[in-house]
Design a protein around this motif. Sequence first.
Motif, PDB file in Angstrom:
ATOM      1  N   ILE A   1       8.745  34.434 -11.681  1.00 29.17           N
ATOM      2  CA  ILE A   1       9.555  33.840 -10.607  1.00 29.17           C
ATOM      3  C   ILE A   1      10.436  32.728 -11.170  1.00 29.17           C
ATOM      4  O   ILE A   1      11.636  32.664 -10.865  1.00 29.17           O
ATOM      5  CB  ILE A   1       8.662  33.330  -9.456  1.00 29.17           C
ATOM      6  CG1 ILE A   1       8.042  34.516  -8.719  1.00 29.17           C
ATOM      7  CG2 ILE A   1       9.444  32.438  -8.505  1.00 29.17           C
ATOM      8  CD1 ILE A   1       6.911  34.143  -7.777  1.00 29.17           C
ATOM      9  N   ILE A   2       9.875  31.875 -12.008  1.00 27.61           N
ATOM     10  CA  ILE A   2      10.651  30.792 -12.629  1.00 27.61           C
ATOM     11  C   ILE A   2      11.789  31.384 -13.456  1.00 27.61           C
ATOM     12  O   ILE A   2      12.933  30.908 -13.407  1.00 27.61           O
ATOM     13  CB  ILE A   2       9.755  29.885 -13.503  1.00 27.61           C
ATOM     14  CG1 ILE A   2       8.760  29.116 -12.638  1.00 27.61           C
ATOM     15  CG2 ILE A   2      10.586  28.936 -14.362  1.00 27.61           C
ATOM     16  CD1 ILE A   2       9.391  28.157 -11.655  1.00 27.61           C
ATOM     17  N   GLY A   3      11.512  32.437 -14.204  1.00 31.11           N
ATOM     18  CA  GLY A   3      12.545  33.089 -15.010  1.00 31.11           C
ATOM     19  C   GLY A   3      13.662  33.654 -14.148  1.00 31.11           C
ATOM     20  O   GLY A   3      14.847  33.474 -14.456  1.00 31.11           O
ATOM     21  N   CYS A   4      13.297  34.330 -13.064  1.00 31.42           N
ATOM     22  CA  CYS A   4      14.316  34.892 -12.160  1.00 31.42           C
ATOM     23  C   CYS A   4      15.154  33.796 -11.527  1.00 31.42           C
ATOM     24  O   CYS A   4      16.390  33.921 -11.453  1.00 31.42           O
ATOM     25  CB  CYS A   4      13.657  35.732 -11.069  1.00 31.42           C
ATOM     26  SG  CYS A   4      12.995  37.293 -11.668  1.00 31.42           S
ATOM     27  N   LEU A   5      14.508  32.731 -11.083  1.00 35.30           N
ATOM     28  CA  LEU A   5      15.244  31.613 -10.485  1.00 35.30           C
ATOM     29  C   LEU A   5      16.184  30.972 -11.507  1.00 35.30           C
ATOM     30  O   LEU A   5      17.315  30.590 -11.174  1.00 35.30           O
ATOM     31  CB  LEU A   5      14.280  30.573  -9.915  1.00 35.30           C
ATOM     32  CG  LEU A   5      13.488  31.001  -8.685  1.00 35.30           C
ATOM     33  CD1 LEU A   5      12.447  29.938  -8.318  1.00 35.30           C
ATOM     34  CD2 LEU A   5      14.401  31.296  -7.511  1.00 35.30           C
ATOM     35  N   ALA A   6      15.736  30.864 -12.757  1.00 30.77           N
ATOM     36  CA  ALA A   6      16.580  30.289 -13.807  1.00 30.77           C
ATOM     37  C   ALA A   6      17.807  31.160 -14.048  1.00 30.77           C
ATOM     38  O   ALA A   6      18.925  30.651 -14.157  1.00 30.77           O
ATOM     39  CB  ALA A   6      15.778  30.129 -15.100  1.00 30.77           C
ATOM     40  N   VAL A   7      17.610  32.472 -14.116  1.00 31.35           N
ATOM     41  CA  VAL A   7      18.735  33.391 -14.344  1.00 31.35           C
ATOM     42  C   VAL A   7      19.742  33.293 -13.203  1.00 31.35           C
ATOM     43  O   VAL A   7      20.955  33.181 -13.425  1.00 31.35           O
ATOM     44  CB  VAL A   7      18.229  34.840 -14.529  1.00 31.35           C
ATOM     45  CG1 VAL A   7      19.375  35.839 -14.461  1.00 31.35           C
ATOM     46  CG2 VAL A   7      17.472  34.969 -15.847  1.00 31.35           C
ATOM     47  N   ILE A   8      19.255  33.304 -11.981  1.00 36.35           N
ATOM     48  CA  ILE A   8      20.149  33.208 -10.816  1.00 36.35           C
ATOM     49  C   ILE A   8      20.850  31.848 -10.792  1.00 36.35           C
ATOM     50  O   ILE A   8      22.072  31.768 -10.643  1.00 36.35           O
ATOM     51  CB  ILE A   8      19.363  33.453  -9.508  1.00 36.35           C
ATOM     52  CG1 ILE A   8      18.892  34.913  -9.455  1.00 36.35           C
ATOM     53  CG2 ILE A   8      20.219  33.113  -8.294  1.00 36.35           C
ATOM     54  CD1 ILE A   8      17.834  35.175  -8.399  1.00 36.35           C
ATOM     55  N   GLY A   9      20.077  30.785 -10.960  1.00 37.30           N
ATOM     56  CA  GLY A   9      20.644  29.438 -10.925  1.00 37.30           C
ATOM     57  C   GLY A   9      21.671  29.208 -12.017  1.00 37.30           C
ATOM     58  O   GLY A   9      22.743  28.641 -11.773  1.00 37.30           O
ATOM     59  N   LEU A  10      21.371  29.665 -13.221  1.00 39.80           N
ATOM     60  CA  LEU A  10      22.314  29.483 -14.321  1.00 39.80           C
ATOM     61  C   LEU A  10      23.573  30.318 -14.143  1.00 39.80           C
ATOM     62  O   LEU A  10      24.664  29.896 -14.530  1.00 39.80           O
ATOM     63  CB  LEU A  10      21.641  29.809 -15.651  1.00 39.80           C
ATOM     64  CG  LEU A  10      20.659  28.736 -16.116  1.00 39.80           C
ATOM     65  CD1 LEU A  10      19.755  29.268 -17.212  1.00 39.80           C
ATOM     66  CD2 LEU A  10      21.400  27.495 -16.584  1.00 39.80           C
ATOM     67  N   THR A  11      23.443  31.485 -13.550  1.00 38.77           N
ATOM     68  CA  THR A  11      24.630  32.293 -13.279  1.00 38.77           C
ATOM     69  C   THR A  11      25.521  31.598 -12.251  1.00 38.77           C
ATOM     70  O   THR A  11      26.754  31.586 -12.390  1.00 38.77           O
ATOM     71  CB  THR A  11      24.233  33.711 -12.825  1.00 38.77           C
ATOM     72  OG1 THR A  11      23.481  34.329 -13.894  1.00 38.77           O
ATOM     73  CG2 THR A  11      25.441  34.561 -12.507  1.00 38.77           C
TER      74      THR A  11
END
Length: 162
Positions: free
Chosen positions: A67-77
């Motif tokens: 979940i943290i990884g997915c949120l990071a990918v979305i947030g960074l995009t």
Amino acid sequence: MAYVFVIASVIAADQLSKMWIVDAFRLFESREVIPGFFNLVYVVNTGAAFSILADVQSPWRHYFFLIIGCLAVIGLTVVYMKCKGDNKYYYLPVGLIVGGAIGNMIDRVRLGSVVDFLDFYLGGYHWPAFNVADSAICVGAVLFIWMNYSDSKKYIKTKEKL
């Protein structure tokens, strides 16, 4: 398009290097490359960077990291989409970070842990083993901070001239 290319390149380099390590090494095997400085080693990490939370025996740990990884990918995009108007080169640091995050998430989904294999040391001190994805994340983070710092200095100089 360059953003996607950087992400795809990091994922490919990360996954290919990890596949090679898994095929060529036994778990915990180490091979000296540069005596007194660098080994290739096959280890796995169930935690985050530096094995943080690796000793937590909760089934939720795995999902937490995904979940943290997915949120990071979305947030960074989202950050990239906002920053690219200020500086067209933000694709590089953000792409490196996102590609690294996705590379490690692929391991977590496939294997339940992350494959690490780069082991640098000096004397008796070993830096925790890491991988291509971790390297991309660190390089991307340093570049992102440097670019933000440089851009903020340019912004301040422009404001002062007004």
